[in-house]
Enzyme design. Structure first.
Site, short mmCIF file in Angstrom:
data_model
loop_
_atom_site.label_atom_id
_atom_site.label_comp_id
_atom_site.label_asym_id
_atom_site.label_seq_id
_atom_site.Cartn_x
_atom_site.Cartn_y
_atom_site.Cartn_z
N ASP A 16 5.13 1.52 -1.41
CA ASP A 16 5.65 1.98 -2.69
C ASP A 16 7.04 1.34 -2.85
OD1 ASP A 16 6.15 3.68 -4.99
OD2 ASP A 16 7.40 4.88 -3.65
N ASP A 73 2.30 9.51 -4.74
CA ASP A 73 1.79 8.70 -3.63
C ASP A 73 0.75 9.45 -2.79
OD1 ASP A 73 3.32 6.36 -4.06
OD2 ASP A 73 5.07 7.34 -3.21
#
Length: 665
Positions: free
Chosen positions: A364, A562
């Site tokens: 990420d 996430d």
């Protein structure tokens, strides 16, 4: 965490009457207490190990009487009784355990093997050797259990830093209670130097904390009003107040402890294989030992049963798989402990084992490779009153926890105009915020949101290399803000280190605009970058990466969005104890600091743990194979068998705990 019982002169001479004892302030008080503590430790040691100590004394005495003094009264009946008494303290618990396992259907265990071998030694008159085998086996078990206990204790002492008291506001005063008795929503006070007992939101305007116990950061961190602070932080400089947001059973430290304790129950493939191997291996060994005793009768002219029975017993003792069954799990547990000391929580030895073979790492961006601390660099308004826009922005964004929302709130806070009335506010994942402020419809978000709502963008360059947030009022483009984030100090180092450790490919998935994601990716030399992704699109990209490339894929992220990707990946790695609860709960590995370079540390620990485990397998199988051959041809006695079993197990244990002392920085 254990607490010391040694009082210093200052602490015992406290002016408070409740803390002083009558003779506490004598010059020798501390010394007397230390002496008493040492006596307690010695007594505790004797209580724990009285069985092998008793057997050792009786065995040594018996050997002296047997081979040196040889008194007349030490006749054969007395001799047999002496060695039986020496055998019982260490042998009886093992034999009982073996019988218990037999009743459960587990016949071929190490307890069964040791019981047969030592009872058989008595049957052929090898009394001292029978006692010695069981004595050394018991000593080896004690060392092994001690090593496991120390490894577990090291991890718990590292993390179990929960305070036992909390100053909670009840009425107009603060009462001292146990943190278990504090409810969510109550106000607690924390004095300088004290640890925060529960998670909560800061009420005091500003405060500084030592967060090293949770995040591993050595520098104090500064927090502002309404920011979340975690149990285990140490208050640095002033009395602070905070509102509790989690119970004692569900605070950060308790969750971390539970993760570590649960880790021991998740077995690696190597552990599972060794345990399955031992279940097959042990009955085969018993069969081979039986054949070793009986088969020579058909081929050896001067066959002596006692001689071949002795060889069979030696064969059984040597073949005991203790070194494998005990030292391999201990190796992984030591690796988990080493990771924990480096600020990395691995939720099971299966995940620790999998880290060694990671070939693809997907990151990420925000909060993982970048600091996630956004700042507004520029603001433009289009045919709209700026003060009014500031008020709209502030009202719509102030309750959001998104990093960009925090940046906009901080930017508009000092410019905020007249108070406004907000009647509706909702977040649109991956797009932005929709709100009704003073009756006007406000949209704040990225270009995707504007395109979705068919809003024409004034003066917006599609080639911009920065994050751009647009503001629309009643369907008209009213302004835009440019926002930038900063790359973490060790992100470049992290990418280089994981490549050096065998990672072949790196990807970055981001919800940010493609140009900004490309800017960060190019700076960090990441192989491929995908921007402007919604949470579900991140999951789709990860699945495609897993399909296109062989090997283990790890995903590293920190946000609520996430969590699905962390769950989909082969190994999900949550970045930071300050990350979202959803990400931490879903992840297989939690990096407690905000340092991407800790990923390389985790992979290095995994690889070294695996090396130690295979060293133990090679050591155990190599030595056992050699001594098994020697025992079969009559070149090894029960004494060599003891070394091949207990000695190798001890060496393997010492090798396994070595990883806890390694430096991985």
């Amino acid at each position: 965490m254990s607490t010391s019982h040694t009082h210093t002169r200052e602490s015992c001479c406290s002016p408070e009457p409740d803390t002083a004892s009558p003779d506490c302030c004598s010059a020798d008080a501390g010394h007397d207490h230390n002496h008493s503590h040492d006596q307690d430790e010695n007594a505790s040691f004797l209580r724990r190990h009285w069985q092998p100590i008793t057997s050792f004394i009786l065995l040594i005495t018996g050997l002296i009487l047997d081979f040196f003094i040889e008194p007349a009264w030490f006749s054969e009946p007395v001799r047999i009784a002496w060695y039986i008494i020496a055998y019982l303290p260490v042998g009886l618990p093992v034999v009982q355990q073996g019988l218990t396992q037999v009743r459960k259907g587990n016949v071929f265990t190490e307890f069964f093997l040791m019981g047969i071998a030592t009872v058989g030694a008595f049957l052929i008159g090898e009394y001292p050797e029978g006692v010695a085998v069981m004595l050394f086996y018991s000593v080896g078990e004690a060392f092994q259990h001690g090593a496991v206990a120390r490894a577990r204790g090291n991890i718990k002492s590292l993390l179990d830093i929960r305070p036992n008291t909390a100053h909670v506001k009840r009425g107009n005063t603060f009462s001292v209670v146990h943190p278990k008795d504090v409810a969510i929503g109550e106000i607690i006070q924390v004095k300088p130097g004290e640890r925060i007992p529960l998670d909560g939101n800061l009420i005091t305007q500003r405060a500084a904390f030592d967060t090293s116990a949770i995040t591993g950061e050595s520098k104090p961190r500064h927090f502002k009003r309404e920011e979340k602070v975690l149990s285990g932080f140490i208050n640095q400089d002033q009395v602070i107040e905070m509102e509790v947001t989690s119970t004692y059973e569900n605070n950060s430290i308790t969750r971390i402890l539970k993760m570590v304790e649960d880790a021991a129950s998740r077995k690696s493939k190597t552990e599972q294989f060794i345990r399955s191997f031992a279940r097959i291996y042990t009955p085969i060994v018993v069969l081979l030992a039986t054949l070793l005793v009986l088969t020579p009768w058909f081929f050896v002219n001067n066959y002596v049963f006692d001689e071949w029975f002795y060889r069979g017993l030696v064969f059984l003792v040597i073949s005991c798989p203790c070194a494998l069954v005990i030292s391999i799990p201990l190796g992984y547990f030591g690796g988990i402990g080493a990771a924990s000391r480096n600020g990395i929580l691995v939720k099971g030895s299966n995940y620790l084992d999998a880290l060694k073979s990671v070939k693809t790492v997907v990151f990420d961006k925000t909060g993982t490779l970048t600091k996630g601390v956004f700042a507004v660099q520029d603001f433009q308004s289009f045919d709209h009153d700026e003060d009014e826009l500031y008020s709209y922005l502030h009202a719509a964004e102030k309750n959001s926890t998104h990093p960009i929302a925090k940046a906009i709130t901080a930017f508009t806070e000092i410019r905020n105009g007249a108070p406004v009335n907000i009647t509706k506010q909702s977040e649109i994942p991956g797009h932005g915020i929709h709100a009704i402020v003073d009756g006007s419809e406000i949209l704040i978000g990225n270009k995707k949101l504007m395109d979705r709502e068919n809003i024409y963008l004034n003066g917006f360059s599609k080639d911009s290399n920065e994050t751009v947030i647009h503001v629309a009022v009643n369907g008209s483009h009213a302004g835009l803000l440019t926002i930038s984030d900063e790359v973490k100090d060790d992100s470049i180092q992290a990418i280089q280190k994981i490549r050096d450790l065998g990672v072949e490919r790196t990807f970055m998935l981001s919800g940010d605009i493609q140009s900004e994601a490309d800017r960060i990716g190019n700076y960090l030399k990441i192989d491929q970058v995908f921007g402007e992704l919604l949470p579900e699109e991140k999951a789709e990209k990860l699945e495609k990466i897993q399909h296109d490339f062989e090997g283990t894929t790890a995903y590293v992220g920190d946000g609520i969005n996430d969590a699905p990707v962390l769950a989909l990946s082969d190994i999900g790695i949550a970045m930071g104890a300050m990350g979202s609860d959803a990400a931490i709960e879903t992840a297989d590995v939690v990096i407690q600091t905000d340092q991407p370079s800790k990923l390389a540390t985790a992979i290095s620990i995994s690889q070294k743990t695996r090396n130690i485990v295979w060293q133990n397998i090679g050591l155990a199988m190599g030595v056992k194979g050699l001594v098994l051959f020697m025992g079969a041809v009559g070149m090894a006695t029960l004494w060599e068998a003891v070394f091949a079993d207990v000695g190798v197990a001890l060496l393997a244990v010492l090798n396994a705990i070595r990883i806890q002392r390694m430096n991985f920085e």
